[in-house]
Structures are given as structure tokens and as C-alpha cells.
Design a protein around this motif. Structure first.
Motif, PDB file in Angstrom:
ATOM      1  N   GLY A  76      22.962  -2.695 -34.609  1.00 51.49           N
ATOM      2  CA  GLY A  76      23.350  -4.064 -33.988  1.00 51.49           C
ATOM      3  C   GLY A  76      23.448  -4.143 -32.420  1.00 51.49           C
ATOM      4  O   GLY A  76      23.546  -5.175 -31.724  1.00 51.49           O
ATOM      5  N   ARG A  77      23.550  -2.931 -31.930  1.00 52.51           N
ATOM      6  CA  ARG A  77      23.865  -2.761 -30.191  1.00 52.51           C
ATOM      7  C   ARG A  77      22.393  -2.462 -29.668  1.00 52.51           C
ATOM      8  O   ARG A  77      21.736  -1.510 -29.980  1.00 52.51           O
ATOM      9  N   MET A  78      22.352  -2.948 -28.611  1.00 46.64           N
ATOM     10  CA  MET A  78      20.913  -2.920 -27.959  1.00 46.64           C
ATOM     11  C   MET A  78      21.361  -1.736 -26.883  1.00 46.64           C
ATOM     12  O   MET A  78      22.546  -1.703 -26.268  1.00 46.64           O
ATOM     13  N   PRO A  79      20.137  -1.259 -26.357  1.00 51.17           N
ATOM     14  CA  PRO A  79      20.408  -0.302 -25.440  1.00 51.17           C
ATOM     15  C   PRO A  79      20.939  -0.594 -24.218  1.00 51.17           C
ATOM     16  O   PRO A  79      20.591  -1.703 -23.733  1.00 51.17           O
ATOM     17  N   GLY A  80      21.988   0.232 -23.480  1.00 50.68           N
ATOM     18  CA  GLY A  80      22.536  -0.159 -22.122  1.00 50.68           C
ATOM     19  C   GLY A  80      23.671  -0.930 -22.317  1.00 50.68           C
ATOM     20  O   GLY A  80      24.400  -1.212 -21.302  1.00 50.68           O
ATOM     21  N   THR A  81      24.044  -1.537 -23.441  1.00 48.62           N
ATOM     22  CA  THR A  81      25.273  -2.405 -23.493  1.00 48.62           C
ATOM     23  C   THR A  81      26.342  -1.510 -23.504  1.00 48.62           C
ATOM     24  O   THR A  81      27.514  -2.153 -23.177  1.00 48.62           O
ATOM     25  N   GLY A  82      26.407  -0.418 -23.931  1.00 51.62           N
ATOM     26  CA  GLY A  82      27.567   0.488 -23.788  1.00 51.62           C
ATOM     27  C   GLY A  82      28.852  -0.040 -25.071  1.00 51.62           C
ATOM     28  O   GLY A  82      29.876   0.682 -25.201  1.00 51.62           O
ATOM     29  N   GLY A  83      28.571  -1.192 -25.556  1.00 54.50           N
ATOM     30  CA  GLY A  83      29.351  -1.663 -26.515  1.00 54.50           C
ATOM     31  C   GLY A  83      30.639  -1.914 -26.125  1.00 54.50           C
ATOM     32  O   GLY A  83      31.744  -2.546 -26.776  1.00 54.50           O
ATOM     33  N   GLU A  84      30.845  -2.144 -24.907  1.00 56.83           N
ATOM     34  CA  GLU A  84      32.104  -2.736 -24.171  1.00 56.83           C
ATOM     35  C   GLU A  84      32.023  -4.407 -23.845  1.00 56.83           C
ATOM     36  O   GLU A  84      30.820  -4.767 -23.426  1.00 56.83           O
ATOM     37  N   PRO A  85      32.726  -5.071 -24.168  1.00 59.75           N
ATOM     38  CA  PRO A  85      32.539  -6.588 -23.864  1.00 59.75           C
ATOM     39  C   PRO A  85      32.639  -6.723 -22.181  1.00 59.75           C
ATOM     40  O   PRO A  85      33.039  -5.828 -21.476  1.00 59.75           O
ATOM     41  N   LYS A  86      32.140  -7.673 -21.974  1.00 61.23           N
ATOM     42  CA  LYS A  86      31.672  -8.042 -20.578  1.00 61.23           C
ATOM     43  C   LYS A  86      32.763  -8.817 -20.038  1.00 61.23           C
ATOM     44  O   LYS A  86      33.316  -9.571 -20.488  1.00 61.23           O
ATOM     45  N   ASP A  87      33.226  -8.243 -18.761  1.00 59.45           N
ATOM     46  CA  ASP A  87      34.437  -8.931 -18.386  1.00 59.45           C
ATOM     47  C   ASP A  87      33.991 -10.388 -17.448  1.00 59.45           C
ATOM     48  O   ASP A  87      33.169 -10.503 -16.478  1.00 59.45           O
ATOM     49  N   VAL A  88      34.553 -11.459 -18.014  1.00 59.46           N
ATOM     50  CA  VAL A  88      33.924 -12.863 -17.824  1.00 59.46           C
ATOM     51  C   VAL A  88      34.982 -13.484 -16.597  1.00 59.46           C
ATOM     52  O   VAL A  88      34.488 -14.627 -16.270  1.00 59.46           O
TER      53      VAL A  88
END
Length: 102
Positions: free
Chosen positions: A61-73
Motif C-alpha cells: 500500500g505504500r508507493m516508492p518515495g513516500t517514506g511512510g511519514e505523514p506530510k506536514d501540512v
């Protein structure tokens, strides 16, 4: 079938692509399921080929390069929840927080 002692070993099915191409497509973001469907085999077969070739599999379920960390919005979860409860739709929230929007 090849017999090795008492164990029967099936020859590997020819997928029509090299394991290098398979790995490249996987690393580019194609899922095991998508790869399997395109080749007429199961996702498990693709997984097994990649693993036997030493390819490190990503977390499902994780795309490459996402790192699994939530984006700081830039706002807290509490503020996001407050705005949602006040009537903003998820789409409106996403659009207002997307730094690529103009």
C-alpha cells in the motif's frame, strides 16, 4: 517436472519478461497485483520471483518515495478536525492545504 530425491520441483513459468524488467517496473511503482495481471499470473508469483532475485519489497500500500511519514501540512490534526466539523469537506480541506495549489 523435475524430481529431486522425493521432492517434485516444477520448472519456473516463463513470464515473458526478465526479472530485471520485472524489478524495474516494480521499483517504478507498479504493484504486485498490477504486474501479475499484466503478465497473466498471480501477485504471489510476481512476489516470489522478485524475492528470489533479491529485490526488497516495499510495505503493501505504500508507493516508492513516500517514506511512510505523514506530510506536514502546517496545521494540527485538531485544527483540521475543527474545520471538518464546521462544515468543510475533505476535498475543500485538501485543496486549501495543498502547497501546489495556486
Amino acid at each position: 517436472m523435475v524430481l529431486k530425491g522425493r521432492v517434485t520441483v516444477k520448472p519456473k513459468l516463463d513470464l515473458g519478461v526478465s526479472v530485471e524488467e520485472l524489478a524495474a517496473r516494480y521499483r517504478a511503482g507498479e504493484s504486485l497485483r498490477v504486474l501479475g495481471r499484466s503478465l497473466g499470473v498471480s501477485a504471489r508469483t510476481v512476489r516470489d520471483r522478485l524475492l528470489s532475485a533479491g529485490v526488497e519489497l516495499r510495505v503493501p500500500g505504500r508507493m516508492p518515495g513516500t517514506g511512510g511519514e505523514p506530510k506536514d501540512v502546517g496545521i494540527s490534526n485538531a485544527e483540521m478536525a475543527r474545520r471538518y466539523k464546521a462544515g468543510e469537506s475533505l476535498r475543500m480541506l485538501a485543496e486549501s492545504l495543498d502547497s501546489t495549489s495556486s
